[in-house]
Each structure stands twice: as structure tokens, then as C-alpha cells.
Design an enzyme around this catalytic site. Structure first.
Site, PDB file in Angstrom:
ATOM      1  N   ASP A  75       0.812  -1.226   0.000  1.00  0.00           N
ATOM      2  CA  ASP A  75       0.000   0.000   0.000  1.00  0.00           C
ATOM      3  C   ASP A  75       0.839   1.267   0.000  1.00  0.00           C
ATOM      4  OD1 ASP A  75      -2.245  -1.653   0.121  1.00  0.00           O
ATOM      5  OD2 ASP A  75      -2.231  -1.677   2.306  1.00  0.00           O
TER       6      ASP A  75
ATOM      7  N   LYS B 176       1.931   2.232  -4.944  1.00  0.00           N
ATOM      8  CA  LYS B 176       2.547   1.684  -6.174  1.00  0.00           C
ATOM      9  C   LYS B 176       1.707   2.021  -7.402  1.00  0.00           C
ATOM     10  CE  LYS B 176       2.349  -2.445  -4.337  1.00  0.00           C
ATOM     11  NZ  LYS B 176       2.003  -2.134  -2.939  1.00  0.00           N
TER      12      LYS B 176
ATOM     13  N   GLY C  84      -4.607  -4.403  -3.647  1.00  0.00           N
ATOM     14  CA  GLY C  84      -5.598  -3.354  -3.869  1.00  0.00           C
ATOM     15  C   GLY C  84      -4.837  -2.129  -4.332  1.00  0.00           C
ATOM     16  N   HIS C  85      -4.946  -1.813  -5.606  1.00  0.00           N
ATOM     17  CA  HIS C  85      -4.124  -0.756  -6.218  1.00  0.00           C
ATOM     18  C   HIS C  85      -5.015   0.386  -6.682  1.00  0.00           C
ATOM     19  CE1 HIS C  85      -0.634  -3.789  -7.161  1.00  0.00           C
ATOM     20  NE2 HIS C  85      -0.860  -3.627  -5.880  1.00  0.00           N
TER      21      HIS C  85
ATOM     22  N   THR D 236      -5.604 -11.474   3.745  1.00  0.00           N
ATOM     23  CA  THR D 236      -6.741 -10.823   3.073  1.00  0.00           C
ATOM     24  C   THR D 236      -7.877 -11.822   2.819  1.00  0.00           C
ATOM     25  OG1 THR D 236      -5.772 -11.301   0.926  1.00  0.00           O
ATOM     26  CG2 THR D 236      -5.238  -9.158   1.900  1.00  0.00           C
TER      27      THR D 236
ATOM     28  N   GLN E 181       1.941  -6.102  -3.191  1.00  0.00           N
ATOM     29  CA  GLN E 181       2.439  -6.197  -1.809  1.00  0.00           C
ATOM     30  C   GLN E 181       3.716  -5.346  -1.663  1.00  0.00           C
ATOM     31  OE1 GLN E 181       1.340  -9.510  -3.348  1.00  0.00           O
ATOM     32  NE2 GLN E 181      -0.546  -8.548  -2.692  1.00  0.00           N
TER      33      GLN E 181
ATOM     34  N   THR F 281      -9.625  -4.902   1.866  1.00  0.00           N
ATOM     35  CA  THR F 281     -10.407  -5.428   2.994  1.00  0.00           C
ATOM     36  C   THR F 281     -11.052  -4.337   3.838  1.00  0.00           C
ATOM     37  OG1 THR F 281      -8.436  -5.413   4.389  1.00  0.00           O
ATOM     38  CG2 THR F 281      -8.906  -7.457   3.199  1.00  0.00           C
TER      39      THR F 281
ATOM     40  N   ARG G 280      -9.744  -2.812   6.198  1.00  0.00           N
ATOM     41  CA  ARG G 280      -9.202  -2.806   7.573  1.00  0.00           C
ATOM     42  C   ARG G 280      -8.381  -1.544   7.835  1.00  0.00           C
ATOM     43  NH1 ARG G 280      -5.871  -8.299   7.709  1.00  0.00           N
ATOM     44  NH2 ARG G 280      -5.464  -7.641   5.580  1.00  0.00           N
TER      45      ARG G 280
ATOM     46  N   ASP H 107       2.450  14.725   1.519  1.00  0.00           N
ATOM     47  CA  ASP H 107       1.444  15.708   1.947  1.00  0.00           C
ATOM     48  C   ASP H 107       0.766  15.319   3.261  1.00  0.00           C
ATOM     49  OD1 ASP H 107       0.462  13.625   0.025  1.00  0.00           O
ATOM     50  OD2 ASP H 107      -1.488  14.348   0.727  1.00  0.00           O
TER      51      ASP H 107
ATOM     52  N   GLY I 199      -0.308  13.883  -3.203  1.00  0.00           N
ATOM     53  CA  GLY I 199      -1.766  13.781  -3.205  1.00  0.00           C
ATOM     54  C   GLY I 199      -2.172  12.582  -4.036  1.00  0.00           C
TER      55      GLY I 199
HETATM   56  P1  GDP Z   1      -0.743   0.341  -3.537  1.00  0.00           P
HETATM   57  O1  GDP Z   1      -1.339  -0.962  -3.083  1.00  0.00           O
HETATM   58  O2  GDP Z   1       0.714   0.424  -3.236  1.00  0.00           O
HETATM   59  O3  GDP Z   1      -1.029   0.646  -4.987  1.00  0.00           O
HETATM   60  O4  GDP Z   1      -1.440   1.485  -2.667  1.00  0.00           O
HETATM   61  P2  GDP Z   1      -3.005   1.600  -2.281  1.00  0.00           P
HETATM   62  O5  GDP Z   1      -3.760   2.030  -3.474  1.00  0.00           O
HETATM   63  O6  GDP Z   1      -3.465   0.363  -1.581  1.00  0.00           O
HETATM   64  O7  GDP Z   1      -2.952   2.708  -1.154  1.00  0.00           O
HETATM   65  C1  GDP Z   1      -2.437   3.980  -1.392  1.00  0.00           C
HETATM   66  C2  GDP Z   1      -3.525   5.023  -1.074  1.00  0.00           C
HETATM   67  O8  GDP Z   1      -2.930   6.283  -0.974  1.00  0.00           O
HETATM   68  C3  GDP Z   1      -4.570   5.134  -2.163  1.00  0.00           C
HETATM   69  O9  GDP Z   1      -5.791   5.468  -1.573  1.00  0.00           O
HETATM   70  C4  GDP Z   1      -4.053   6.275  -3.029  1.00  0.00           C
HETATM   71  O10 GDP Z   1      -5.080   6.969  -3.724  1.00  0.00           O
HETATM   72  C5  GDP Z   1      -3.436   7.157  -1.973  1.00  0.00           C
HETATM   73  N1  GDP Z   1      -2.281   7.951  -2.420  1.00  0.00           N
HETATM   74  C6  GDP Z   1      -1.298   7.608  -3.302  1.00  0.00           C
HETATM   75  N2  GDP Z   1      -0.356   8.581  -3.358  1.00  0.00           N
HETATM   76  C7  GDP Z   1      -0.750   9.542  -2.488  1.00  0.00           C
HETATM   77  C8  GDP Z   1      -0.173  10.772  -2.074  1.00  0.00           C
HETATM   78  O11 GDP Z   1       0.914  11.184  -2.494  1.00  0.00           O
HETATM   79  N3  GDP Z   1      -0.857  11.486  -1.133  1.00  0.00           N
HETATM   80  C9  GDP Z   1      -2.030  11.065  -0.613  1.00  0.00           C
HETATM   81  N4  GDP Z   1      -2.624  11.831   0.293  1.00  0.00           N
HETATM   82  N5  GDP Z   1      -2.606   9.921  -0.986  1.00  0.00           N
HETATM   83  C10 GDP Z   1      -1.971   9.154  -1.904  1.00  0.00           C
HETATM   84  P1  IMO Z   2      -0.942  -4.241  -2.211  1.00  0.00           P
HETATM   85  O1  IMO Z   2      -0.484  -4.809  -3.533  1.00  0.00           O
HETATM   86  C1  IMO Z   2      -0.931  -4.579   2.116  1.00  0.00           C
HETATM   87  C2  IMO Z   2      -0.819  -8.638   3.762  1.00  0.00           C
HETATM   88  C3  IMO Z   2      -2.025  -9.106   4.546  1.00  0.00           C
HETATM   89  C4  IMO Z   2      -1.348 -10.042   5.530  1.00  0.00           C
HETATM   90  C5  IMO Z   2      -0.269 -10.700   4.677  1.00  0.00           C
HETATM   91  C6  IMO Z   2      -0.667 -12.048   4.086  1.00  0.00           C
HETATM   92  O2  IMO Z   2      -2.220  -3.509  -2.262  1.00  0.00           O
HETATM   93  O3  IMO Z   2       0.176  -3.460  -1.588  1.00  0.00           O
HETATM   94  P2  IMO Z   2      -2.254 -12.743   2.071  1.00  0.00           P
HETATM   95  O4  IMO Z   2      -3.723 -12.498   1.856  1.00  0.00           O
HETATM   96  O5  IMO Z   2      -1.385 -12.212   0.996  1.00  0.00           O
HETATM   97  O6  IMO Z   2      -1.958 -14.187   2.387  1.00  0.00           O
HETATM   98  O7  IMO Z   2      -1.927 -11.918   3.432  1.00  0.00           O
HETATM   99  O8  IMO Z   2      -0.002  -9.798   3.620  1.00  0.00           O
HETATM  100  N1  IMO Z   2      -1.113  -8.148   2.396  1.00  0.00           N
HETATM  101  C7  IMO Z   2      -1.088  -6.864   2.046  1.00  0.00           C
HETATM  102  N2  IMO Z   2      -0.909  -5.753   2.793  1.00  0.00           N
HETATM  103  N3  IMO Z   2      -1.104  -4.476   0.793  1.00  0.00           N
HETATM  104  C8  IMO Z   2      -1.249  -5.581   0.027  1.00  0.00           C
HETATM  105  O9  IMO Z   2      -1.249  -5.538  -1.319  1.00  0.00           O
HETATM  106  C9  IMO Z   2      -1.304  -6.845   0.658  1.00  0.00           C
HETATM  107  N4  IMO Z   2      -1.473  -8.108   0.219  1.00  0.00           N
HETATM  108  C10 IMO Z   2      -1.342  -8.896   1.288  1.00  0.00           C
HETATM  109  O10 IMO Z   2      -2.667  -8.038   5.183  1.00  0.00           O
HETATM  110  O11 IMO Z   2      -0.697  -9.296   6.526  1.00  0.00           O
HETATM  111 MG    MG Z   3      -2.863  -1.634  -1.795  1.00  0.00          MG
END
Ligand code: GDP
Ligand code: IMO
Ligand code: MG
Length: 433
Positions: free
Chosen positions: A13, A16, A40-41, A129, A224, A301, A303, A333, A414
Site C-alpha cells: 500500500d 505503487k 488493492g491498487h 486478506t 504487496q 479489505t 481494515r 502531503d 496527493g
Molecule cells: P498500492 O497498493 O501500493 O497501490 O497502494 P493503495 O492504493 O493500496 O494505497 C495507497 C492510497 O494512498 C490510495 O488510496 C491512493 O489513492 C493514496 N495515495 C497515493 N499517493 C498519495 C499521495 O501522495 N498522497 C495522498 N494523500 N494519498 C496518496
Molecule cells: P498491495 O499490492 C498490504 C498482507 C495481509 C497479511 C499478509 C498475508 O495492495 O500493496 P495474504 O492475503 O497475501 O496471504 O496476506 O499480507 N497483504 C497486504 N498488505 N497491501 C497488500 O497488497 C497486501 N497483500 C497482502 O494483510 O498481513
Molecule cells: Mg494496496
């Protein structure tokens, strides 16, 4: 060689997808190399928000071909639903999604077994997850998996294969006191998915080799993060795939020599969802503030994410593990309103000072972070240009670069596509002395 790899530097998270979306403007192919529906991207474009789980985040650009690589474990029904969801929002995916014949399928018994393993653990479990990831990779390693290539069998042969696997797994489900699955119902659902997915299945390796040979630009999308890597993460509190750079080669079929840029994605602080050690975690008001301002709730999820300060020990270890060539720092930010910001630059373990992230999670549990405190900037940074960033924010970026020994070339300020600052490469960086 024109292959760029985007890899998460923390516990997932990191943002990416936002960086992949930014880099995908200039590429021809985006390929996911591991994981599955656990990811979750999020990509935000104007007032629209997209959350991708199995489809690569480059899908929003019409000229990009998206490949689901052989290192993935794919939930076929969820993939069909995800593609339908994307199409319903006006994105034309025709001929733009390819699925590796080598990728494994996540079946309903994997999901049941994942949930059961979590529910049975008295210590709260891994905090997965619940998408069936570990059981699917376990079947792969046991050589009992079903692969995307199997969707190309004759209907009768595929039905037999799926029904046999369901019957075998029913023995395990029953032994665990769970309700068995109907082999027919599962086979029916896989046949329905087959009708949709079989046309997308291909040997994606030559597709990628040919793209590279033709000088087309290829971007590999990690899911991940490095600290969730099955080998290098905080085992057993990890996911079940190789999230680090090594996994990008095996998970795509591109040779390690093809990668010429490895971009590490780090938040300007740290988060983790699920259980396991997290040295810089802030369980009080600081963690709460990071969570609320950063909207740190799981994309898959929902969470709440655990939050804490930037961990430079973990980050510098991860830079080395992946051979990162540069860093994209996200969510700077979120720190805008903090009067001061803390960074962990070393760990204390007993009487020792440690500057490498320990190989064993039990050691990670023992460490106490050593912090330095930097002044905050107390100004909004969202939408600003590099030259307009407050001095303490620039100092923070420069300080992190020094601590982790890798240049920061992108700073995200942002969630929106436009909220991005590029720091030019080269010795006379625009950040000034
Ligand atoms: P990923 O799994 O690495 O692709 O990241 P996620 O999408 O799960 O979580 C990143 C969250 O931060 C998302 O809700 C994005 O919209 C948000 N986000 C990404 N870059 C920024 C940033 O520079 N600032 C803020 N405030 N939010 C961001
Ligand atoms: P993205 O690509 C954050 C975490 C789960 C748990 C562990 C094992 O959005 O960054 P799994 O379901 O893979 O067997 O869970 O890994 N986990 C993540 N945490 N972002 C993810 O993906 C994750 N994918 C799995 O919360 O701790
Ligand atoms: Mg994610």
C-alpha cells in the site's frame, strides 16, 4: 534494455498504483508478476477512483497492453468481475489483457482453507486478506495446482480436472469440520470463467521478449511490498510470493538482465495491515493522525492500517535487496500538519546498535527504534511544484535519500494523477545544496 520494475519498499500500500499510473503514460506493456486478488491498487483520475486487484494498473491508458504474469495466482471469477467493472466504466479492454498460461488458479477451496487457517489461530493469525493466496501457492509448490493453461483443455477434461481437485480438497475440508463443496457447482463456475478467460490465455513470455527486443517499453508492477516477501519479509507474517525484484524475473519470464530501472516505492511514513512486527508503529495519537489524514484503510479489505514513522533501517535494507536505482516517495502531503517528523535511523537490540533489518521476525520484534526528529513544514504541499516546496520538506526528502542511500526521483503530494513532483536526475539536483 527498456524494462522498468516498480516494487513496494515497505509492507504494501505504498502507492505503487499511483506511480505505475504515472509511469505507464510512456510505456507499451504493464505486467504484474506475483500475488493475486490480495492486492488493492488505487488510481485516482480527476473525480474518478479505480481500485485494481488483479488487472495491472496500466489499463487506463488505451495503448497499454496489460499482462497477468505467470507468477500470479488468479481468482478467475473475480478477474471476470473486475474486467466487467472496468469495462462498465468506459475503458475498452478489447485485446489489451493477456493472461499467462503459467499463472495458477485460486479456487473456492483455497479461499475456505485460507479463512479456516486464520480462524483457527488463537494468536489472531497472520491477518491475511482471506483471498486464498497461501493455499493456492501451496498447491503450486505441491504440484497440485490448476493453471491457466488448463482452461485450454477440452471442456470434458477441464471438468474432470476441477471435479477431481474439489473432491480431494473436500477430504481436507471435512477433516477440518468444514462443509464440502459441490464438484459440479465449482466445475460449472470454472466453465463459465473459461468461456471468458480462455481467449486471453497465452504464452506471455515471447510476447514480453519480443516487446523488449523491439524496443517497446515494459513496466513490471509489483504487488504487496518487500517486507511481505515470502523469503525476505517478516516470516511467517508475510504473503506467499516473491514481491522483491527477483520475483519479477521468475514471475514474468523476463531475464534479470532485462531490468535497467528498479523504482522503489516508499511512503513518507510507514503502514502495515495485518499482523507481525512493525518497529516504528505508533499506537497512540500520532498513529491515529497518520491514519485519518492518510486515509489508511485497506483497499481490499477496508481494515484500518497500522501507522508509524519512516523506518530507514528497513528501507536501506530493502534498497539493497532489490538493487533499487531510484525511489518514488509518496504521501509526503500527509505529514503537512505535523509540527515535527521523526525518522528511525537505527535499531537498538539489547546493547547492540543494528542498521540492517534482521532476517528473523523474532529479532525484529526485539528491536527498539532510535529516532531523529526533524522540523515539520506546517504548510500544504498538495499541488505545489518542486521549487515551491517548503524548505523543511525538501530537507526531509534529502535526509531520507542519505539515510537509505538511493536517490528520490519522484515525490507524490496527493492521490490525484497530477499531484506529482519530478526531481531531475543528475549531480546538480534541483533540490539545491
Ligand atoms: P498500492 O497498493 O501500493 O497501490 O497502494 P493503495 O492504493 O493500496 O494505497 C495507497 C492510497 O494512498 C490510495 O488510496 C491512493 O489513492 C493514496 N495515495 C497515493 N499517493 C498519495 C499521495 O501522495 N498522497 C495522498 N494523500 N494519498 C496518496
Ligand atoms: P498491495 O499490492 C498490504 C498482507 C495481509 C497479511 C499478509 C498475508 O495492495 O500493496 P495474504 O492475503 O497475501 O496471504 O496476506 O499480507 N497483504 C497486504 N498488505 N497491501 C497488500 O497488497 C497486501 N497483500 C497482502 O494483510 O498481513
Ligand atoms: Mg494496496
Amino acid at each position: 534494455m527498456p524494462v522498468t520494475l516498480v516494487v513496494g519498499g515497505q509492507w504494501g500500500d505504498e502507492g505503487k498504483a499511483k506511480i505505475i499510473d504515472y509511469l505507464a503514460r510512456d510505456v507499451d506493456v504493464v505486467v504484474r508478476y506475483q500475488g493475486g486478488a490480495n492486492a488493492g491498487h488505487t488510481v485516482v483520475v480527476g473525480s474518478e477512483k479505480f481500485a485494481f486487484h488483479q488487472v495491472p494498473s496500466g489499463i487506463l491508458y488505451p495503448k497499454v497492453t496489460c499482462v497477468l504474469g505467470g507468477g500470479m495466482v488468479i481468482d478467475p471469477l473475480a478477474l471476470v468481475a473486475e474486467i466487467d467493472g472496468i469495462v462498465s466504466r468506459g475503458v475498452d479492454t478489447t485485446g489489451r489483457i493477456l493472461v499467462s498460461a503459467q499463472a495458477h488458479l485460486v479456487l473456492p477451496y483455497h479461499v475456505l482453507l485460507d479463512c479456516d487457517s486464520e480462524d483457527r489461530r488463537s494468536d489472531g493469525g497472520i491477518g491475511t486478506t482471506r483471498k486464498g493466496i497461501a493455499p493456492a501457492y501451496a498447491d503450486k509448490a505441491r504440484r497440485e495446482g490448476i493453471r491457466m493453461a488448463d482452461l485450454l483443455r477440452t471442456p470434458a477434461s477441464l471438468r474432470d480436472l476441477v471435479s477431481d481437485r474439489v473432491r480431494e480438497n473436500n477430504r481436507i475440508l471435512k477433516a477440518r469440520g468444514l462443509k464440502p463443496l459441490s464438484p459440479k457447482k465449482v466445475a460449472d463456475s470454472i466453465m463459465a470463467a473459461r468461456a471468458r478467460l480462455a481467449p486471453l490465455v497465452a504464452d506471455t513470455r515471447p510476447v514480453l521478449w519480443d516487446a523488449v527486443a523491439a524496443g517497446r517499453r515494459v513496466l513490471c508492477e509489483g504487488a504487496q511490498g518487500s517486507l511481505l516477501d515470502i523469503d525476505h519479509g517478516t516470516y511467517p507474517y508475510v504473503t506467499s510470493s516473491s514481491c522483491t525484484a527477483g520475483g519479477a524475473a521468475t514471475g514474468t519470464g523476463l531475464p534479470p538482465s532485462a531490468f535497467d530501472r528498479i523504482v522503489g516505492i516508499f511512503k513518507a511514513y510507514c503502514t502495515r495491515v495485518g499482523n507481525g512486527p512493525f518497529p516504528t508503529e505508533e499506537t497512540g495519537s500520532v498513529g491515529e493522525k497518520l491514519r485519518e489524514i492518510g486515509r489508511e484503510y485497506g483497499t481490499t479489505t477496508g481494515r484500518p492500517r497500522r501507522c508509524g514513522w519512516f523506518d530507514a533501517v528497513a528501507a536501506r535494507t530493502v534498497v539493497k535487496l532489490n538493487g533499487m536505482t531510484d525511489i518514488a516517495l509518496t504521501k509526503l502531503d500527509v505529514l503537512d500538519t505535523f509540527p515535527s517528523v521523526k525518522v528511525c535511523n537505527a535499531y537498538r537490540m539489547g546493547k547492540r546498535t543494528v542498521d540492517v533489518f534482521p532476517a528473523d521476525a523474532r529479532d525484529v520484534e526485539q528491536v527498539t527504534p532510535k529516532y531523529e526528529t526533524l522540523p515539520g513544514w506546517k504548510e500544504a504541499t498538495a499541488g505545489r511544484r518542486l521549487e515551491d516546496l517548503p524548505r523543511p520538506a525538501i530537507d526531509y526528502i534529502r535526509h531520507l535519500e542519505g539515510l537509505v542511500a538511493c536517490p528520490i526521483h519522484l515525490v507524490s503530494l496527493g492521490p490525484e494523477r497530477s499531484a506529482m513532483v519530478r526531481i531531475p536526475r543528475g549531480p546538480s539536483t534541483a533540490l539545491g545544496a
